[in-house]
Write a protein that holds these residues in place. Structure first.
Motif, PDB file in Angstrom:
ATOM      1  N   SER A  58       0.705  -1.137  -0.038  1.00 49.26           N
ATOM      2  CA  SER A  58       0.049   0.048  -0.015  1.00 49.26           C
ATOM      3  C   SER A  58       0.771   1.316   0.065  1.00 49.26           C
ATOM      4  CB  SER A  58      -1.088   0.074   1.145  1.00 49.26           C
ATOM      5  OG  SER A  58      -0.313  -0.118   2.479  1.00 49.26           O
ATOM      6  N   TRP A  95       0.569   5.856  -0.911  1.00 51.27           N
ATOM      7  CA  TRP A  95      -0.215   7.077  -1.147  1.00 51.27           C
ATOM      8  C   TRP A  95      -0.015   7.694  -2.470  1.00 51.27           C
ATOM      9  CZ3 TRP A  95      -4.894   8.239   1.466  1.00 51.27           C
ATOM     10  CH2 TRP A  95      -4.795   7.684   2.618  1.00 51.27           C
ATOM     11  N   ILE A  96      -0.926   8.081  -3.347  1.00 52.51           N
ATOM     12  CA  ILE A  96      -0.403   9.003  -4.593  1.00 52.51           C
ATOM     13  C   ILE A  96      -1.506  10.060  -4.725  1.00 52.51           C
ATOM     14  CG2 ILE A  96       0.255   6.826  -5.983  1.00 52.51           C
ATOM     15  CD1 ILE A  96      -2.624   7.395  -7.357  1.00 52.51           C
ATOM     16  N   ARG A  97      -0.987  11.221  -5.282  1.00 50.07           N
ATOM     17  CA  ARG A  97      -1.922  12.405  -5.424  1.00 50.07           C
ATOM     18  C   ARG A  97      -2.280  12.471  -6.838  1.00 50.07           C
ATOM     19  NH1 ARG A  97      -3.137  16.481  -2.080  1.00 50.07           N
ATOM     20  NH2 ARG A  97      -1.442  15.743  -0.760  1.00 50.07           N
ATOM     21  N   ASP A  98      -3.825  12.311  -7.261  1.00 51.42           N
ATOM     22  CA  ASP A  98      -4.314  12.214  -8.586  1.00 51.42           C
ATOM     23  C   ASP A  98      -5.415  12.790  -8.776  1.00 51.42           C
ATOM     24  OD1 ASP A  98      -4.180  11.582 -11.330  1.00 51.42           O
ATOM     25  OD2 ASP A  98      -5.138   9.519 -10.664  1.00 51.42           O
ATOM     26  N   PRO A  99      -5.694  14.124  -8.576  1.00 48.92           N
ATOM     27  CA  PRO A  99      -4.960  15.112  -7.854  1.00 48.92           C
ATOM     28  C   PRO A  99      -5.286  15.070  -6.284  1.00 48.92           C
ATOM     29  CG  PRO A  99      -6.916  16.117  -8.644  1.00 48.92           C
ATOM     30  CD  PRO A  99      -6.983  14.626  -9.099  1.00 48.92           C
ATOM     31  N   LYS A 100      -6.266  14.445  -6.043  1.00 48.52           N
ATOM     32  CA  LYS A 100      -6.446  14.329  -4.471  1.00 48.52           C
ATOM     33  C   LYS A 100      -5.532  13.006  -3.870  1.00 48.52           C
ATOM     34  CE  LYS A 100     -10.794  12.004  -5.103  1.00 48.52           C
ATOM     35  NZ  LYS A 100     -12.410  12.003  -4.655  1.00 48.52           N
ATOM     36  N   ARG A 101      -5.370  12.998  -2.819  1.00 43.60           N
ATOM     37  CA  ARG A 101      -4.710  11.770  -2.137  1.00 43.60           C
ATOM     38  C   ARG A 101      -5.376  10.674  -2.358  1.00 43.60           C
ATOM     39  NH1 ARG A 101      -2.890  11.661   3.158  1.00 43.60           N
ATOM     40  NH2 ARG A 101      -0.982  10.540   2.573  1.00 43.60           N
ATOM     41  N   ARG A 102      -4.916   9.357  -2.679  1.00 44.42           N
ATOM     42  CA  ARG A 102      -5.484   8.126  -3.000  1.00 44.42           C
ATOM     43  C   ARG A 102      -4.520   7.185  -2.377  1.00 44.42           C
ATOM     44  NH1 ARG A 102     -10.022   8.418  -6.460  1.00 44.42           N
ATOM     45  NH2 ARG A 102      -9.924  10.155  -7.832  1.00 44.42           N
ATOM     46  N   LEU A 103      -5.269   6.180  -1.493  1.00 41.36           N
ATOM     47  CA  LEU A 103      -4.507   5.015  -1.099  1.00 41.36           C
ATOM     48  C   LEU A 103      -4.582   3.782  -1.975  1.00 41.36           C
ATOM     49  CD1 LEU A 103      -2.697   3.673   1.251  1.00 41.36           C
ATOM     50  CD2 LEU A 103      -5.120   3.053   2.472  1.00 41.36           C
ATOM     51  N   ARG A 127      -7.217  21.312 -14.275  1.00 50.13           N
ATOM     52  CA  ARG A 127      -5.933  20.235 -14.028  1.00 50.13           C
ATOM     53  C   ARG A 127      -5.221  19.965 -15.072  1.00 50.13           C
ATOM     54  NH1 ARG A 127      -6.802  14.037 -12.904  1.00 50.13           N
ATOM     55  NH2 ARG A 127      -4.788  13.249 -12.627  1.00 50.13           N
TER      56      ARG A 127
END
Length: 339
Positions: free
Chosen positions: A64, A66-74, A277
């Motif tokens: 697991s 985290w990415i930002r795409d644009p909001k943070r997602r686990l 974006r």
């Protein structure tokens, strides 16, 4: 609906597992886990086949991050063996799920995709005056396991296959009995299937003028704003009662000529504009490539290739005038002089 009889033997077929390995390894053959699996490829696939046929295979722990795409997602990334397994499953189960989807669903489908969804959205905008744009609150995290299992049971017949899918579904939960991991191939297809009943409710029960869905982003069309608001109330109730989902409060109802934001574009009947974006990604791409050229990290050919990649972000939009304005405000020479 007639249930599909696809069984574990079809998923475990040698040619299917081999193709699944190549699909899962595409672009990742240099990684350590792919090399480890491929070192004894025949033995790895035999073990996977045996686990499938013996109904003994269970999902492994996922990585697991985290990415930002644009909001943070686990993101939860399955290990390579499970990625091979997921490709093998979807190669055989996918067609049965595909037949459950309406034409206007565009995610995770061959020949569809985000751009096709945008074009279809524009097609509806030219025919109808009012749109409703909605999406689901915490979609992947909110998918109810019991509802999903019931949907799969309506479409698949083999108990072994259903038991395998149950183990995959139950291996991850955000809250008890809910949630699919973002990052797994099976999750993408299950999540796309999950809203198929809502698609049919819109088209066959409410008889909206048109609709387009990309995963949980849904736009539907009417000619009368009163009908559009009535649709929204019915959709909220259907999502809550049948799918145990909540429509976000930030629903948009507007006129087609004003444009609706969908899949990175502002869709109007006669034009496609760029989302904020995409404009930001274009500007960031220019700065990155021009900076690299100014520091001597790439030559003119590399800069040209970088520009091509950056321009691709704005492709398909009616954005030539906007790009000219950006170059006028920040010429290439000035941008590189600041490095």
């Amino acid at each position: 609906m007639k249930r599909d009889p696809v069984g574990l033997s079809a998923i475990a077929a040698w040619d299917n597992l081999t193709e699944a390995f190549h699909a899962a390894a595409r672009g990742k053959r240099a990684s350590a886990e792919v090399r480890a699996f491929a070192t004894d490829l025949e033995g790895s696939l035999i073990a996977l086949r045996r686990g499938l046929l013996d109904q003994a295979i269970t999902p492994q722990p996922m990585e697991s991050f985290w990415i930002r795409d644009p909001k943070r997602r686990l993101i939860h990334a399955p290990g390579f063996r499970d990625r091979v397994l997921h490709h093998a499953i979807m190669a055989r189960v996918g067609p049965a799920l595909e037949r459950s989807l309406v034409f206007d669903t565009y995610a995770c489908r061959k020949g569809k995709g985000a751009l096709a969804a945008v074009r279809r959205c524009q097609h509806h905008a030219r025919r109808h005056g009012v749109f409703v744009k909605s999406d689901i609150r915490g979609y992947f995290a909110s998918i109810d396991h019991a509802v999903l299992r019931a949907q799969l049971t309506r479409r698949l017949k083999d108990r072994g296959v259903l038991a395998l899918l149950d183990r995959i579904i139950e291996s991850h939960a955000v809250t008890p009995g809910r949630g699919l991991p973002i990052g797994a191939l099976t999750s993408q297809h299950f999540a796309n299937l999950y809203l198929a009943d809502l698609d049919r409710f819109l088209l066959e029960t409410l008889r909206v003028g048109g609709m387009t869905r990309y995963m949980d982003d849904i736009v539907w069309w009417r000619d009368d704003p009163v009908e559009a608001r009535a649709d929204l109330a019915a959709v909220r109730a259907f999502a809550a009662d049948h799918l145990r989902l909540e429509i976000k409060p930030s629903v948009q109802i507007g006129r087609a000529e004003a444009g609706v934001m969908f899949c990175g574009f502002r869709v109007r009947p006669g034009s496609l504009g760029l989302s904020r974006r995409r404009r930001q990604r274009y500007a960031a791409g220019r700065r990155r490539w021009e900076g690299a050229f100014g520091r001597g990290e790439i030559d003119a050919r590399g800069l040209q290739a970088g520009y091509a990649a950056t321009l691709a972000i704005t492709a398909h939009a009616d954005a030539a005038g906007w790009r000219r304005e950006q170059l006028r405000r920040e010429p290439v020479a000035d941008a590189m002089a600041e490095v």
